[in-house]
Design a protein around this motif. Structure first.
Motif: not given
Length: 126
Positions: A102, A82, A116, A112
């Motif tokens: 991501i 991420i 994820t 959030k």
């Protein structure tokens, strides 16, 4: 908690690191932090099959987040990545190019990000 998800969080901002550490730790994640890509790689090489997910800032000294993600994708392909950036679209485009799973824009919503992370690594553990 042997099967806790294990995260490596990389950011050159100590406040962000400690906030992320406290947040994920309080949810039962096992968390290690690094202040730049160079330190993160050392941790990864010491424990190559240990981490489930890398969360990294993109703009950092020494090895950038983009460089770090590129190396992780090549050397540790099982680790989900991420990328976080506060610098508009350009680093985001770079992160996509480095094949981050991501890209998240700062300021971040910790809940959030946690969702994820759970989605990314949940696929692997189920």
């Amino acid at each position: 908690m042997a099967n806790a998800a294990r995260l490596l969080i990389v950011d050159d901002n100590e406040d962000i690191l400690s906030t992320f550490y406290e947040f994920f730790n309080s949810l039962g994640y096992e968390v290690k932090t690094a202040v730049d890509g160079f330190a993160a790689l050392k941790i990864l090489r010491d424990k190559p099959d240990y981490f489930h997910c890398l969360i990294t800032d993109l703009v950092m000294p020494n090895i950038s987040g983009v460089g770090l993600i590129s190396i992780v994708k090549k050397d540790f392909p099982d680790i989900k990545t991420i990328a976080m950036t506060g610098y508009g679209d350009h680093p985001g485009a770079l992160a996509s190019e480095a094949r981050a799973d991501i890209v998240i824009f700062k300021p971040v919503d910790l809940f959030k990000i946690e969702r994820t992370v759970a989605e990314l690594i949940g696929r692997k553990e189920n």
